[in-house]
Design an enzyme around this catalytic site. Structure first.
Site, short mmCIF file in Angstrom:
data_model
loop_
_atom_site.label_atom_id
_atom_site.label_comp_id
_atom_site.label_asym_id
_atom_site.label_seq_id
_atom_site.Cartn_x
_atom_site.Cartn_y
_atom_site.Cartn_z
N ILE A 88 0.85 -1.20 0.00
CA ILE A 88 0.00 0.00 0.00
C ILE A 88 0.89 1.24 0.00
CG2 ILE A 88 -1.83 1.27 1.23
CD1 ILE A 88 -2.43 -1.45 2.69
N ASP B 37 9.72 8.43 -0.73
CA ASP B 37 8.87 9.36 -1.48
C ASP B 37 8.59 8.71 -2.82
OD1 ASP B 37 7.96 11.42 -3.18
OD2 ASP B 37 8.98 12.94 -1.96
N ASN C 284 -2.24 4.21 -3.79
CA ASN C 284 -3.11 5.12 -3.05
C ASN C 284 -2.48 6.50 -2.80
OD1 ASN C 284 -5.19 5.85 -0.81
ND2 ASN C 284 -3.22 5.86 0.26
N ARG D 130 4.75 0.01 -13.07
CA ARG D 130 5.80 -0.52 -13.95
C ARG D 130 6.78 -1.41 -13.20
NH1 ARG D 130 8.53 -2.91 -16.41
NH2 ARG D 130 9.79 -2.51 -18.27
N TYR E 73 -5.86 18.81 -10.21
CA TYR E 73 -6.16 17.57 -9.47
C TYR E 73 -7.11 16.69 -10.29
CZ TYR E 73 -7.78 14.40 -5.82
OH TYR E 73 -8.08 13.27 -5.11
N LYS F 194 -6.57 12.81 -11.76
CA LYS F 194 -7.42 11.65 -11.45
C LYS F 194 -8.09 11.11 -12.72
CE LYS F 194 -6.44 11.14 -7.12
NZ LYS F 194 -5.81 9.92 -6.61
N VAL G 148 -14.25 12.21 1.45
CA VAL G 148 -13.75 11.34 2.52
C VAL G 148 -12.95 12.22 3.49
CG1 VAL G 148 -12.48 9.23 3.04
CG2 VAL G 148 -13.42 9.56 0.75
P1 NDP Z 1 -4.30 11.68 3.29
O1 NDP Z 1 -3.67 13.01 3.13
O2 NDP Z 1 -4.90 11.32 4.59
O3 NDP Z 1 -3.29 10.53 2.86
C1 NDP Z 1 -2.46 10.68 1.73
C2 NDP Z 1 -1.37 9.62 1.81
O4 NDP Z 1 -0.52 9.76 0.65
C3 NDP Z 1 -0.51 9.79 3.04
O5 NDP Z 1 -0.26 8.53 3.62
C4 NDP Z 1 0.78 10.38 2.49
O6 NDP Z 1 1.87 9.90 3.26
C5 NDP Z 1 0.82 9.75 1.10
N1 NDP Z 1 1.70 10.48 0.20
C6 NDP Z 1 1.52 11.71 -0.33
N2 NDP Z 1 2.58 12.06 -1.07
C7 NDP Z 1 3.44 11.01 -1.02
C8 NDP Z 1 4.72 10.77 -1.57
N3 NDP Z 1 5.31 11.67 -2.35
N4 NDP Z 1 5.32 9.59 -1.30
C9 NDP Z 1 4.74 8.66 -0.52
N5 NDP Z 1 3.52 8.85 0.04
C10 NDP Z 1 2.88 10.00 -0.21
O7 NDP Z 1 -5.42 11.62 2.14
P2 NDP Z 1 -6.37 10.43 1.64
O8 NDP Z 1 -6.21 9.24 2.45
O9 NDP Z 1 -7.71 11.02 1.49
O10 NDP Z 1 -5.78 10.22 0.17
C11 NDP Z 1 -5.44 8.96 -0.34
C12 NDP Z 1 -5.81 8.90 -1.81
O11 NDP Z 1 -7.23 9.05 -1.94
C13 NDP Z 1 -5.20 10.02 -2.66
O12 NDP Z 1 -4.78 9.47 -3.88
C14 NDP Z 1 -6.38 10.98 -2.89
O13 NDP Z 1 -6.24 11.70 -4.07
C15 NDP Z 1 -7.52 9.99 -2.95
N6 NDP Z 1 -8.85 10.53 -2.73
C16 NDP Z 1 -9.17 11.17 -1.56
C17 NDP Z 1 -10.45 11.67 -1.37
C18 NDP Z 1 -10.84 12.43 -0.15
O14 NDP Z 1 -11.91 13.09 -0.17
N7 NDP Z 1 -10.10 12.38 0.93
C19 NDP Z 1 -11.49 11.47 -2.39
C20 NDP Z 1 -11.04 10.80 -3.58
C21 NDP Z 1 -9.77 10.33 -3.71
P3 NDP Z 1 3.13 10.78 3.77
O15 NDP Z 1 2.63 12.14 4.05
O16 NDP Z 1 3.60 9.99 4.93
O17 NDP Z 1 4.07 10.71 2.63
C1 8X3 Z 2 -11.07 14.18 -3.54
C2 8X3 Z 2 -12.52 14.44 -3.71
O1 8X3 Z 2 -14.25 16.11 -4.44
O2 8X3 Z 2 -12.35 16.95 -3.20
O3 8X3 Z 2 -10.59 13.37 -4.56
O4 8X3 Z 2 -12.11 16.28 -5.47
S1 8X3 Z 2 -12.81 16.01 -4.24
#
Ligand code: NDP
Ligand code: 8X3
Length: 254
Positions: free
Chosen positions: A8, A61, A88, A122, A154, A158, A187
């Protein structure tokens, strides 16, 4: 699910952390990525004490191609056969108009959400093809379905995740591998805090008057897609709160 290896990205928070807990409950073995080693260790302790799960922390990263390659090439032998890749890690910074935003911030968003997801795919998928088993679960977004004001970059990332997912499914159609896109709506995670550059009040405001989903809710859908019979492929799922109809249409009580 018992004993399967689930990798993950972005497991240190929100949806990724929810997925780690959900798969841990089922006895999977977890490779957990993120940059924040403190948060990863905290999650790891929780997983170990609640589920006695076998974990490997892999902090890097995802934008750093060399670090990613080195981490994956040097996986201990018993962790190499990844069964499920959950792409994710992702973010957005700002709600700026396309003609006014900061190009450096948008590089971060594009590099993380598109290029890193592609690089992980990949690097991990050829092993799955060789072994003749595996699943890739990409976290897209409702934002990929249509652009909204202040979100174009953004949304574009997506939409790209949707294309990458569909294309991969086509490229793998003659293999037993499955390819899934989960598209969450609202979320409540750290996502909006990052979007509003650390302004917690602005972030909280996004979810005022509506019951948002949480990371565990989305993890449930990810787990569902991974647990259906192997001849079945959940291609795509759009998952929203009851009072959300699109990225821009919500019903909020005052
Ligand atoms: P969070 O900010 O809670 O989690 C994002 C995660 O991504 C963190 O664990 C962060 O870890 C990690 N991350 C970000 N940049 C990097 C990087 N360069 N390298 C490694 N890890 C990275 O947000 P969400 O859980 O909401 O987001 C998870 C996914 O869900 C994203 O792809 C987001 O676009 C998507 N999403 C979210 C929605 C929402 O409403 N919340 C709706 C739709 C999609 P760390 O900071 O430790 O690197
Ligand atoms: C995150 C959901 O609606 O903020 O992917 O774009 S929204």
């Amino acid at each position: 699910m018992k004993g399967k290896i689930v990798f993950i990205t972005g497991a240190s928070s929100g949806i990724g952390a929810g997925c780690a807990k959900r798969f841990a409950r089922e006895g999977a073995r977890l490779i957990l990525n993120g940059r924040n080693t403190g948060k990863l260790s905290e999650l790891n302790e929780q997983l170990k004490s609640e589920y006695k799960v076998d974990t490997l922390l892999l902090p890097f990263d995802v934008r750093d191609r060399a670090a990613a390659k080195s981490a994956l090439d040097n996986l201990p032998e018993e962790w190499k056969a990844i069964d499920i890749l959950v792409n994710n890690a992702g973010l957005v910074i700002g709600v700026d108009k396309e003609h006014e935003g900061n190009l450096d911030e948008w590089d971060i968003v594009i590099d993380t959400n598109i290029k890193s997801l592609l690089a992980m795919t990949r690097m991990v998928v050829p092993g799955m093809v060789e072994r003749g088993r595996g699943q890739i679960i990409n976290i897209g977004s409702i934002a990929g379905d249509a652009a909204y004001p202040g979100g174009s970059v953004y949304c574009a990332t997506k939409a790209a995740v949707k294309s990458l997912t569909d294309g991969l499914r086509m490229d793998l159609v003659n293999t037993p591998l499955r390819v899934t896109l989960i598209k969450p709506g609202l979320v409540e995670t750290n996502f909006s805090v990052v979007r509003f550059r650390g302004d917690k009040d602005k972030a909280d405001n996004v979810y005022k008057g509506i019951h948002p989903l949480n990371g565990d809710d989305i993890a449930e859908t990810v787990y569902f897609a991974a647990s259906v019979p192997e001849y079945m492929q959940i291609a795509e799922m759009l998952v929203m709160p009851v009072h959300q109809a699109s990225a821009t249409v919500t019903y909020k009580k005052n």
